[in-house]
Design a protein around this motif. Structure first.
Motif, PDB file in Angstrom:
ATOM      1  N   ALA A  96       0.820  -1.206   0.000  1.00 39.89           N
ATOM      2  CA  ALA A  96       0.000   0.000   0.000  1.00 39.89           C
ATOM      3  C   ALA A  96       0.861   1.267   0.000  1.00 39.89           C
ATOM      4  O   ALA A  96       0.504   2.271  -0.600  1.00 39.89           O
ATOM      5  N   GLN A  97       2.020   1.233   0.682  1.00 42.48           N
ATOM      6  CA  GLN A  97       2.798   2.464   0.808  1.00 42.48           C
ATOM      7  C   GLN A  97       3.988   2.551  -0.143  1.00 42.48           C
ATOM      8  O   GLN A  97       4.450   3.653  -0.432  1.00 42.48           O
ATOM      9  N   GLN A  98       4.511   1.414  -0.610  1.00 45.30           N
ATOM     10  CA  GLN A  98       5.670   1.476  -1.499  1.00 45.30           C
ATOM     11  C   GLN A  98       5.616   0.492  -2.663  1.00 45.30           C
ATOM     12  O   GLN A  98       5.920   0.845  -3.795  1.00 45.30           O
ATOM     13  N   GLY A  99       5.228  -0.742  -2.359  1.00 42.00           N
ATOM     14  CA  GLY A  99       5.303  -1.814  -3.356  1.00 42.00           C
ATOM     15  C   GLY A  99       4.514  -1.518  -4.618  1.00 42.00           C
ATOM     16  O   GLY A  99       5.007  -1.717  -5.739  1.00 42.00           O
ATOM     17  N   SER A 100       3.274  -1.025  -4.448  1.00 38.30           N
ATOM     18  CA  SER A 100       2.454  -0.778  -5.630  1.00 38.30           C
ATOM     19  C   SER A 100       3.102   0.277  -6.523  1.00 38.30           C
ATOM     20  O   SER A 100       3.070   0.162  -7.745  1.00 38.30           O
ATOM     21  N   ILE A 101       3.726   1.305  -5.936  1.00 40.88           N
ATOM     22  CA  ILE A 101       4.364   2.355  -6.735  1.00 40.88           C
ATOM     23  C   ILE A 101       5.485   1.760  -7.585  1.00 40.88           C
ATOM     24  O   ILE A 101       5.624   2.073  -8.772  1.00 40.88           O
ATOM     25  N   LEU A 102       6.274   0.850  -6.982  1.00 42.11           N
ATOM     26  CA  LEU A 102       7.376   0.223  -7.725  1.00 42.11           C
ATOM     27  C   LEU A 102       6.828  -0.639  -8.869  1.00 42.11           C
ATOM     28  O   LEU A 102       7.379  -0.633  -9.975  1.00 42.11           O
TER      29      LEU A 102
END
Lengths: 600, 91
Positions: free
Chosen positions: B61-67
């Motif tokens: 939710a905080q980093q993985g999806s952006i990557l």
């Protein structure tokens, strides 16, 4: 050198840089004014789009919102980045192939209807103007705080600077100015974050520091993860835990989706993809934009969590079961100077309610804390006001970082607000001069008078934004949500159907846009009050009290679905699209032959 | 001759578009899976997998999806440029 002079130096130097670039890259023709002659490299374009996109909301406000709610506000992180996937896969390459200057031009041509173009222009204007008001407000507050002048003068000064480079530079000036602004804002955001991450976890990369173990006072690892420690402290103080979910899935999914679709439907972002030389560059450009945005968005959750931990520990220097910080310490200890500074802005305040000489910071609305408070003689939370929007700006002061870092953050916050304001003004001016005047009212307008009209409408938009920014209607956050919801419910579906369906016709598109727009607008008014006048709302804006169990900030996604459904239903029951429009859609779908930009 | 070449071109364009839609569909399934899936709805299922003091869903939710979003956009740009050449529709 004192802090005021340092702030002035950093802000002044960065402004001199932006204005210098704007003058150097003055636009000569309409084509250059709107689209920089289509000669912008994908990486350069990506950087400028990132600066354009990341406004005062991303820079100043987002980490603060995450800090005080934790996981629940992850929607901002996923929503404002996930929209770029939609943009890159569904819109950017095709709109570049289409080869005109504005979003409404595409809608008008594809749906062979001046009415469709007019409806699109109205949607764009409403979304952009409401958005720019929020930005100008941010400019005023940031100027006021760092130059230590009244917010009124801060706003006037800021609007003059925006006017100078947006009006005289056009897109070309704005593109290179925004590259400079991106560099300033990303340094201003990451440098303090790196310092704080090193202090707390010993990890120089804040994004990794968030998931690392904290350090003891002597610099050895404590064996306790930062997030575990933070969860422990905030629950001990009666607040809801940082990493758990407290919001229902429906609202979280719809809110995230609204922000994503809204991102892909905002005119000032889409316009950026008209400025790259080739279709394949439009695809790369969306990727580069997200790289530059991700640098800030991966850091933001770390900034939020670390600031929350720092503040909690400052208020409870002996641990949550020890004694709270004393009023005397706050007034005399240099580490607490930031509290006095921010108290002057009225955004931070404290009060020793029980007169014990200490400031107890806890959640006085929690039942579990009531017992502990009674036993200790606490009479409510004594850190009475902590505005979430000050968190990022105050962060370097809270962590006791050197003065030049504070000056840099001042310049960065202003860069974020100004760059977005300039991009929005450009979208507004092209909607008025290019789509409304030249496209509809006076088609025989010369290039020179079109350029003049563009500049006059920019100036008019600034005046409107300043007037409304002077008397803030008190709903800045809702206004931004409205801008996103409207873009999601009106523009994005029309663009997507224009590319992916040959069957959707003029009547379908117009009915779809109007249905999505009106539904979203009415739903927001029902919950926020008609035209935002307090007390005129029929429903409470919470998951429980709302009409459909959906908060007004999340309704844009539903509006988009309605837009799609109405457009298809109406199109199926009306006349088929003419052959030349089907040919146009075919040609937009393949990159070949995009080289020459069509001028109308 | 002229007719024949137009015909082949039309077939090529249809094939190109079908292939593009397939790549978009696969990409958007991954896009939704990492954000709405792992980040929100499927988070309880991933609760057992710990990462740095919390669970995998929080990281998504905080980093993985952006990557993953980043990887998707660059994959799409690379794959489509290849597809353009395969069908001879590049600029």
């Amino acid at each position: 050198m004192d802090q005021f002079t340092l702030n002035l130096l950093f802000v002044g130097a960065s402004f001199a840089l932006y204005i210098g670039i704007a003058v150097w890259a003055r636009a000569g023709s309409t084509s250059e004014f709107y689209a920089a002659g289509r000669g912008v490299h994908p990486v350069t374009n990506g950087m400028a789009t990132a600066a354009d996109w990341m406004s005062a909301a991303s820079f100043i406000s987002m980490a603060g919102l995450i800090a005080f709610t934790g996981y629940d506000n992850s929607s901002f992180l996923m929503g404002w980045t996930g929209g770029y996937v939609l943009l890159a896969l569904l819109l950017a390459p095709y709109l570049r192939k289409f080869g005109k200057f504005t979003v409404s031009e595409f809608i008008g041509d594809r749906f062979y209807s001046p009415t469709a173009r007019l409806v699109a222009v109205i949607c764009l204007l409403v979304a952009s103007i409401t958005y720019v008001i929020g930005q100008m407000q941010g400019v005023g507050i940031a100027f006021g705080r760092f130059l230590e002048i009244d917010a009124f003068w801060g706003l006037l000064l800021g609007s003059c600077v925006v006017f100078a480079y947006a009006v005289f530079g056009g897109m070309k000036g704005v593109t290179y100015t925004q590259v400079a602004q991106y560099c300033v804002l990303i340094l201003a955001y990451t440098i303090p974050a790196v310092f704080i991450s090193l202090q707390l976890t010993g990890t120089p990369i804040p994004a990794l520091g968030l998931f690392s173990e904290t350090l003891n006072a002597d610099g050895t690892s404590s064996g306790v993860y930062l997030l575990t420690k933070l969860d422990q402290i905030v629950t001990d103080l009666g607040f809801s835990s940082y990493t758990e979910a407290h919001k229902d899935n429906l609202n979280m999914v719809l809110f995230t989706l609204s922000l994503m679709i809204g991102t892909a439907g905002l005119p000032h972002v889409i316009m950026r993809f008209f400025t790259v030389p080739r279709v394949s560059d439009a695809r790369w450009s969306a990727g580069w934009t997200l790289v530059f945005i991700a640098l800030l968005y991966l850091t933001a959750p770390a900034v939020g969590a670390m600031a929350r931990l720092n503040i909690s520990e400052m208020m409870w220097p002996n641990g949550v079961n020890g004694e709270a910080v004393s009023v005397e310490t706050i007034e005399t200890d240099a580490r607490y100077d930031w509290m006095a500074t921010w108290q002057k802005t009225g955004l931070l305040d404290w009060e020793d309610k029980n007169g014990d000489g200490k400031i107890q910071y806890y959640n006085d609305k929690s039942d579990a804390m009531a017992e502990k408070a009674a036993a200790n003689g606490w009479e409510g939370n004594e850190l009475t006001r902590f505005n979430r929007d000050i968190l990022v700006l105050a962060n370097p002061e809270i962590a006791n970082l050197p003065g030049w870092v504070i000056g840099l953050v001042a310049a960065g916050g202003l860069a974020a607000a100004l760059s977005t304001a300039a991009g929005l003004l450009l979208a507004i001016s092209s909607a008025v001069s290019h789509d409304l005047l030249k496209g509809q009212l006076t088609p025989n307008m010369s290039e020179k008078s079109e350029l003049l009209a563009a500049r006059i409408s920019m100036a008019a938009a600034i005046v409107v934004a300043v007037i409304l920014g002077l008397n803030p209607p008190g709903f800045a956050a809702q206004t931004v949500a409205l801008a996103f919801g409207l873009a999601a419910a009106s523009i994005f579906p029309a663009l997507m159907m224009g590319i992916f369906s040959k069957r959707v016709n003029n009547v379908g598109a117009v009915s779809g846009m109007l249905a999505g727009l009106i539904f979203t607008l009415v739903y927001i008014f029902l919950h926020k009050g008609w035209f935002f006048i307090p007390g005129t709302n029929s429903f409470v804006d919470s998951a429980d009290g709302s009409l459909l169990g959906i908060q007004s900030t999340a309704i844009g996604a539903v509006g988009a679905v309605i837009n799609f459904a109405v457009a298809y239903a109406v199109s199926m029951n009306t006349k088929e699209t003419p052959q030349e429009i089907k040919d146009l859609v075919e040609s937009v779908r393949v990159p070949a032959g995009a080289g020459a930009a069509l001028d109308h | 001759m002229a007719d024949q070449s137009t015909h082949t071109q039309a077939d090529g364009a249809a094939g190109y578009w079908t292939a593009n839609i397939r790549i978009i569909t696969i990409s958007l399934i991954i896009w939704a899976l990492v954000s709405f899936g792992f980040g929100i709805l499927l988070r309880p299922l991933l609760a057992g997998i710990g990462i740095g003091g919390t669970d995998l869903g929080f990281w998504f939710a905080q980093q993985g999806s952006i990557l993953v979003f980043l990887a998707l956009i660059f994959f799409y740009a690379w794959r489509m440029n290849k597809l353009d050449k395969e069908f001879g529709v590049e600029e």
